[in-house]
Design a protein around this motif. Structure first.
Motif, mmCIF file in Angstrom:
data_model
loop_
_atom_site.group_PDB
_atom_site.id
_atom_site.type_symbol
_atom_site.label_atom_id
_atom_site.label_comp_id
_atom_site.label_asym_id
_atom_site.label_seq_id
_atom_site.Cartn_x
_atom_site.Cartn_y
_atom_site.Cartn_z
ATOM 1 N N ALA A 13 0.850 -1.199 0.000
ATOM 2 C CA ALA A 13 0.000 0.000 0.000
ATOM 3 C C ALA A 13 0.882 1.243 0.000
ATOM 4 C CB ALA A 13 -0.898 -0.008 1.226
ATOM 5 N N GLN A 14 0.432 2.258 -0.718
ATOM 6 C CA GLN A 14 1.151 3.534 -0.733
ATOM 7 C C GLN A 14 0.145 4.639 -0.410
ATOM 8 O OE1 GLN A 14 3.626 6.519 -3.638
ATOM 9 N NE2 GLN A 14 3.562 4.406 -4.301
ATOM 10 N N THR A 15 0.319 5.238 0.752
ATOM 11 C CA THR A 15 -0.517 6.361 1.169
ATOM 12 C C THR A 15 0.410 7.523 1.446
ATOM 13 O OG1 THR A 15 -2.116 4.846 2.150
ATOM 14 C CG2 THR A 15 -2.234 7.139 2.834
ATOM 15 N N THR A 16 0.229 8.611 0.726
ATOM 16 C CA THR A 16 1.135 9.744 0.819
ATOM 17 C C THR A 16 0.350 10.999 1.170
ATOM 18 O OG1 THR A 16 2.382 8.711 -0.973
ATOM 19 C CG2 THR A 16 2.989 10.942 -0.382
ATOM 20 N N ARG A 17 0.944 11.825 2.019
ATOM 21 C CA ARG A 17 0.303 13.076 2.423
ATOM 22 C C ARG A 17 1.158 14.271 2.003
ATOM 23 N NH1 ARG A 17 -0.870 9.365 6.316
ATOM 24 N NH2 ARG A 17 -3.004 9.313 7.068
ATOM 25 N N ALA A 18 0.484 15.379 1.731
ATOM 26 C CA ALA A 18 1.174 16.634 1.419
ATOM 27 C C ALA A 18 0.290 17.779 1.878
ATOM 28 C CB ALA A 18 1.443 16.743 -0.080
ATOM 29 N N SER A 19 0.908 18.925 2.076
ATOM 30 C CA SER A 19 0.179 20.113 2.489
ATOM 31 C C SER A 19 0.444 21.240 1.491
ATOM 32 C CB SER A 19 0.626 20.544 3.890
ATOM 33 O OG SER A 19 -0.058 21.702 4.298
ATOM 34 N N ILE A 20 -0.626 21.790 0.923
ATOM 35 C CA ILE A 20 -0.493 22.918 0.004
ATOM 36 C C ILE A 20 -0.799 24.181 0.797
ATOM 37 C CG2 ILE A 20 -1.302 23.996 -2.114
ATOM 38 C CD1 ILE A 20 -2.177 21.235 -3.072
ATOM 39 N N THR A 21 0.188 25.062 0.909
ATOM 40 C CA THR A 21 0.038 26.267 1.713
ATOM 41 C C THR A 21 0.049 27.553 0.894
ATOM 42 O OG1 THR A 21 2.416 26.327 2.111
ATOM 43 C CG2 THR A 21 1.072 25.172 3.737
#
Length: 142
Positions: A13-21
């Protein structure tokens, strides 16, 4: 005799997070500033199933703004090199509160998007009036 003798099932499984600011208004991702990497093709390729983006803010009354959330594929992990616009999703201003849900965008890819090794998925948005968009990409590596 079939050419592919190994079943094609997700291995990891590949679960990736990012934050756009902050925003990026280049529709072709020629300027990579403020875009975020959210998914990377594994050594044997990958499959992207879903991307969810939610507007969050420490201030419960912060509005998301009205804009466009963009999804790109690229051959570079940190720049818009050979970027291709995959999908645009429009969103409207929502002011979250104790009784009003904030802006959440969910894009489920019917059948999944196959991501070859050496290919990357980036996201960006055009308007952000406060807070940030938290992005979650879900899929798996082969």
């Amino acid at each position: 005799m079939p050419a592919n003798t190994t079943p094609i099932f997700g291995l990891t499984a590949q679960t990736t997070r990012a934050s756009i600011t902050a925003v990026n208004n280049t529709r072709d991702l020629s300027t990579y500033t403020n875009a975020q990497l959210v998914f990377t093709g594994g050594a044997n390729g990958s499959r992207l199933e879903r991307i969810t983006a939610s507007h969050v803010s420490a201030d419960a009354g912060s509005a998301s703004g009205t804009g466009i959330f963009r999804i790109y594929t690229s051959t570079s992990s940190s720049a818009g090199t050979n970027a291709a616009l995959y999908k645009e999703i429009a969103y409207t201003t929502t002011t979250a509160s104790a009784t009003v849900l904030g802006t959440t965008l969910q894009f489920t890819i019917p059948g999944g998007l196959f991501i070859p090794s050496g290919t990357y998925v980036h996201v960006a948005l055009t308007v952000l009036t406060g807070g940030s968009f938290q992005v979650l990409a879900e899929g798996y590596d082969y």
